[in-house]
Write an enzyme that holds these catalytic residues in place. Structure first.
Site, PDB file in Angstrom:
ATOM      1  N   ARG A  10      -1.993 -85.833  46.564  1.00 10.30           N
ATOM      2  CA  ARG A  10      -1.533 -84.658  45.801  1.00 10.30           C
ATOM      3  C   ARG A  10      -0.025 -84.565  45.990  1.00 10.30           C
ATOM      4  O   ARG A  10       0.460 -84.372  47.108  1.00 10.30           O
ATOM      5  CB  ARG A  10      -2.219 -83.390  46.316  1.00 10.30           C
ATOM      6  CG  ARG A  10      -1.572 -82.121  45.781  1.00 10.30           C
ATOM      7  CD  ARG A  10      -2.372 -80.871  46.083  1.00 10.30           C
ATOM      8  NE  ARG A  10      -3.550 -80.815  45.232  1.00 10.30           N
ATOM      9  CZ  ARG A  10      -4.313 -79.729  45.092  1.00 10.30           C
ATOM     10  NH1 ARG A  10      -4.017 -78.615  45.748  1.00 10.30           N
ATOM     11  NH2 ARG A  10      -5.367 -79.750  44.302  1.00 10.30           N
ATOM     12  N   HIS A  19      -4.309 -82.954  36.541  1.00 11.56           N
ATOM     13  CA  HIS A  19      -5.288 -82.719  37.618  1.00 11.56           C
ATOM     14  C   HIS A  19      -6.619 -83.364  37.178  1.00 11.56           C
ATOM     15  O   HIS A  19      -7.615 -82.675  36.934  1.00 11.56           O
ATOM     16  CB  HIS A  19      -5.438 -81.218  37.864  1.00 11.56           C
ATOM     17  CG  HIS A  19      -6.074 -80.864  39.173  1.00 11.56           C
ATOM     18  ND1 HIS A  19      -6.450 -81.804  40.113  1.00 11.56           N
ATOM     19  CD2 HIS A  19      -6.400 -79.644  39.713  1.00 11.56           C
ATOM     20  CE1 HIS A  19      -6.978 -81.184  41.160  1.00 11.56           C
ATOM     21  NE2 HIS A  19      -6.956 -79.881  40.943  1.00 11.56           N
ATOM     22  N   GLN A  74     -10.105 -82.630  38.848  1.00  8.59           N
ATOM     23  CA  GLN A  74     -10.648 -81.324  38.478  1.00  8.59           C
ATOM     24  C   GLN A  74     -11.403 -81.436  37.150  1.00  8.59           C
ATOM     25  O   GLN A  74     -12.474 -80.859  36.975  1.00  8.59           O
ATOM     26  CB  GLN A  74      -9.510 -80.305  38.356  1.00  8.59           C
ATOM     27  CG  GLN A  74      -9.981 -78.924  37.987  1.00  8.59           C
ATOM     28  CD  GLN A  74     -10.805 -78.262  39.078  1.00  8.59           C
ATOM     29  OE1 GLN A  74     -10.354 -78.181  40.206  1.00  8.59           O
ATOM     30  NE2 GLN A  74     -12.001 -77.801  38.753  1.00  8.59           N
ATOM     31  N   ASP A  93      -6.223 -70.898  33.882  1.00  4.36           N
ATOM     32  CA  ASP A  93      -5.692 -71.332  35.186  1.00  4.36           C
ATOM     33  C   ASP A  93      -4.591 -70.342  35.566  1.00  4.36           C
ATOM     34  O   ASP A  93      -4.114 -69.578  34.718  1.00  4.36           O
ATOM     35  CB  ASP A  93      -5.132 -72.767  35.053  1.00  4.36           C
ATOM     36  CG  ASP A  93      -4.585 -73.315  36.367  1.00  4.36           C
ATOM     37  OD1 ASP A  93      -5.021 -72.858  37.452  1.00  4.36           O
ATOM     38  OD2 ASP A  93      -3.709 -74.203  36.325  1.00  4.36           O
ATOM     39  N   CYS A 151     -10.359 -73.519  37.569  1.00  3.43           N
ATOM     40  CA  CYS A 151     -10.315 -74.514  38.647  1.00  3.43           C
ATOM     41  C   CYS A 151     -10.205 -73.856  40.017  1.00  3.43           C
ATOM     42  O   CYS A 151     -10.559 -74.478  41.020  1.00  3.43           O
ATOM     43  CB  CYS A 151      -9.174 -75.499  38.414  1.00  3.43           C
ATOM     44  SG  CYS A 151      -7.528 -74.764  38.528  1.00  3.43           S
ATOM     45  N   ARG A 192     -16.639 -80.670  42.261  1.00  8.10           N
ATOM     46  CA  ARG A 192     -15.524 -81.504  42.740  1.00  8.10           C
ATOM     47  C   ARG A 192     -16.068 -82.577  43.686  1.00  8.10           C
ATOM     48  O   ARG A 192     -15.678 -83.742  43.634  1.00  8.10           O
ATOM     49  CB  ARG A 192     -14.476 -80.647  43.473  1.00  8.10           C
ATOM     50  CG  ARG A 192     -13.686 -79.694  42.596  1.00  8.10           C
ATOM     51  CD  ARG A 192     -12.767 -80.406  41.624  1.00  8.10           C
ATOM     52  NE  ARG A 192     -11.806 -81.263  42.298  1.00  8.10           N
ATOM     53  CZ  ARG A 192     -10.644 -80.869  42.819  1.00  8.10           C
ATOM     54  NH1 ARG A 192     -10.284 -79.601  42.723  1.00  8.10           N
ATOM     55  NH2 ARG A 192      -9.804 -81.731  43.385  1.00  8.10           N
TER      56      ARG A 192
END
Ligand code: CP
Ligand code: NVA
Length: 327
Positions: free
Chosen positions: A104, A131, A134, A227, A267, A295
């Site tokens: 990340r 992402h 996700q 988000d 998410c 996930r």
């Protein structure tokens, strides 16, 4: 670069048919949590964070352990990477020691540089641009609740220039969905992302709409997503951003524009009262806890699949993956 090595740096690093296979495998492995030992040994996977995390950290750690491996988690600032040692030199060391690199970070270009110098698969655990892990979880969740992906209408509201918006466009188009992304002028996806999504949609039969009108995005949607308005690294813009996106809040009124059976994705972490109301996040249409659990299942499948495709898994793992990826 080792020619066979498969990386997962953006949502488009899986072709449409490969995406389907990975999601099949995830569903299959979800029923058999400890059957696939792709990291038996235990082999080590590097899980490196330049930004903070809860879900990504725990889902990768738990997933790597369940695959028979050992997660070595590096917190922000804990390694030489980026300040004392180059990305290329770090990759040169890691590929000799670990079986997977999960990272990340901020710049997508850094992740790409890591992959260029790594003979073991590199996985994007979130960058400023995408992402994709996700989105694997999100698509798995939608498939579980709706039974299919292709042809479904997916609406995303809010900061339409962030990593999640980009990944919804790309992954949704890859899955043949009708993706609608809405945000204010100046916070819409870059032209290159829209074009990439349109190109993929042309192959899959999907559709891409980018608009400033939330109701255009929401009309009849089967899936509604949002988000945070303040992504990691944007904390100093908090006060402007809290007003900028006000018209794009996911609340009971906006959700009523979608199909009555629409499912709601986020998410997480979520900010109740900002991008989404508590009524919607905690309401009957929300599937965010399934999404968070997925996930784990999606990433386990991804890791096993990349190792097999890269020729880095044993025969038993390869056979199980080939069986599980069939629908
Ligand atoms: N959704 C997500 O990636 O959460 P974390 O930032 O907690 O990992
Ligand atoms: N857009 C958010 C996603 C967090 C999982 C961020 O980058 O902070």
């Amino acid at each position: 670069m080792r020619s066979m090595t498969r990386h997962f740096l953006t949502d488009l690093d899986l072709g449409p048919e490969e995406l389907d296979r990975v999601l099949n495998l995830a569903a299959w492995m979800k029923q058999r949590p400890y059957a696939v030992k792709a990291l038996a040994g235990p082999q080590t996977a590097a899980v490196i964070f330049d930004k903070t995390s809860t879900r990504t950290r725990f889902s990768f750690s738990a997933g790597i352990a369940a695959l028979g491996g050992h997660p070595e988690v590096i917190n922000p600032g804990d390694s030489q990477l980026g300040h004392k040692e180059s990305i290329a030199d770090t990759a040169g060391v890691l590929e000799r020691v670990v079986s997977l690199i999960i990272w990340r970070t901020y710049a997508q270009s850094g992740l790409e540089e890591m992959a260029e110098h790594s003979q073991v698969p590199v996985i994007n655990a979130l960058t400023d641009d995408y992402h994709p892990c996700q989105l694997l979880a999100d698509l798995l969740t939608v498939r579980e609740h709706k039974g299919r992906l292709s042809g479904l209408k997916l609406a995303y509201l809010g900061d339409a220039a962030n990593n999640m918006a980009n990944s919804y466009l790309l992954a949704g188009a890859n899955a043949g969905m009708d993706v609608r992304v809405a945000g204010p002028q100046g916070h819409l996806p870059q032209e290159r992302i829209i074009r990439a999504a349109e190109d993929r949609a042309a192959v899959t039969g999907g559709k891409v709409t980018v608009t400033t009108d939330p109701d255009t995005a929401l009309g009849g949607a089967d899936v509604v997503a949002t988000d945070t308005w303040i992504s990691m690294g944007q904390e100093d813009q908090k006060s402007q951003r809290m007003t900028l996106f006000g018209d794009y809040q996911l609340n009971a009124r906006s959700l009523s524009q979608a199909d009555e059976n629409a499912v709601v994705l986020h998410c997480l972490p979520a900010y109740r009262g900002a991008e989404i109301t508590a009524e919607v996040l905690d309401g009957p249409q929300s599937v965010v806890w399934d999404e968070a659990e997925n996930r784990l299942h999606a990433q386990k499948a991804l890791m096993a699949w990349l190792l097999v495709e890269s020729g880095l898994a044993d025969e038993t793992t390869a056979q199980l993956v080939r069986e599980g990826e069939q629908r």
